[in-house]
Scaffold this active site. Structure first.
Site, PDB file in Angstrom:
ATOM      1  N   HIS A 163      -3.827  -6.502  -1.744  1.00 29.03           N
ATOM      2  CA  HIS A 163      -5.197  -6.454  -1.218  1.00 29.03           C
ATOM      3  C   HIS A 163      -6.031  -7.417  -2.070  1.00 29.03           C
ATOM      4  CE1 HIS A 163      -4.826  -2.695   1.097  1.00 29.03           C
ATOM      5  NE2 HIS A 163      -4.160  -2.196   0.101  1.00 29.03           N
TER       6      HIS A 163
ATOM      7  N   CYS B 189      -0.275  -3.851   2.979  1.00 30.92           N
ATOM      8  CA  CYS B 189      -0.189  -2.478   2.525  1.00 30.92           C
ATOM      9  C   CYS B 189       0.127  -1.459   3.612  1.00 30.92           C
ATOM     10  CB  CYS B 189      -1.435  -2.108   1.755  1.00 30.92           C
ATOM     11  SG  CYS B 189      -1.111  -0.807   0.560  1.00 30.92           S
TER      12      CYS B 189
END
Ligand code: GLN
Length: 250
Positions: free
Chosen positions: A194, A93
């Protein structure tokens, strides 16, 4: 043997339990008789090409990214040298965004990137949040799925000819439109996933460990014997079904 991991900016880029990825790598290495040494890298401790077999960088809010971006950008050259020497990289990310050329955040500030991956990122109005399911093929002919959770304002655009990490089966992915997620350049992997990512996708943890050992030994990546991974398979299945039922919707 000892596998050395360089954990970039662990105190700044670590949201959604991204640190959990380190625990998975440590356990799965130990189950095969290997020791994992994790070294925190950042402004005080720079990247020394050849010293680390695997680099890891997690996600973070725009504020944290702004704090570390100039330092990470300055690490671009030694990281490129380390990767050219065979080291592997996993970036998640916010860390993934900053391995590209730049990330223009929601305030319009352009944060410099390390330029390790052929991409750039522009923050959009609406955040892309939810479970994600990808299909990827890190090894020719071996299609696998990756399941995780995404939460990002950034829309990532890969350069012409750049290789995505996977095809989106459910979820937003890089930009909510291209149908692709992440980016891969040899042993360098970037993703929005994630979760943390690795407990739900142990095959990827094993792939990264094999690349890291290959860097240390100079031998081709080995293939680990399969482990039971019952809990991991359940976590993957739950995440995958959530993604299928509601991924990719604002
Ligand atoms: N701050 C970045 C974005 O919003 C990355 C977020 C994250 O790491 N989850 O896109």
């Amino acid at each position: 043997m000892k596998i050395v991991v360089g954990h970039l900016f662990p105190d700044y880029l670590n949201i959604y339990a991204d640190r959990g990825n380190m625990a998975v790598l440590e356990r799965r290495a130990a189950w095969r008789g290997h020791e994992l040494e994790v070294v925190a890298l950042g402004a005080e401790k720079p990247v020394q090409p050849g010293e680390h077999d695997l680099y890891y960088v997690g996600g973070g809010q725009d504020r944290e990214q702004e704090l570390i971006a100039p330092v990470l950008a300055a690490m671009g050259e030694p990281l490129r040298e380390a990767v050219a020497g065979g080291a592997a990289v996993l970036a998640v990310c916010g860390g993934y965004q900053l391995l590209g050329r730049f990330y223009r955040d929601r305030s319009g500030t352009e944060l410099p990137g390390a330029g390790l991956l052929p991409l750039h990122t522009l923050a959009g109005e609406r955040r892309m949040i939810g479970d994600v399911l990808l299909e990827c093929e890190l090894e020719a002919g071996e299609r696998r799925t990756l399941a995780g959770f995404e939460n990002h304002a950034g829309r990532t655009y890969l350069d012409e000819g750049a290789e995505p990490l996977g095809r989106v089966l459910a979820g937003f992915g890089n930009d909510g439109e291209s149908g692709y997620e992440g980016c891969r350049d040899g042993r360098v992997l970037g993703t929005y996933l994630h979760g943390p990512l690795l407990p739900r996708n142990p095959w990827l943890a094993d792939w990264l460990l094999a690349q890291a050992i290959a860097h240390r030994t100079g031998q081709p990546p080995l293939r680990f014997e399969r482990l039971q991974d019952e809990l991991e398979a359940q976590a993957h299945a739950v995440s995958a079904s959530r993604a299928r039922s509601r991924g990719g919707r604002y």
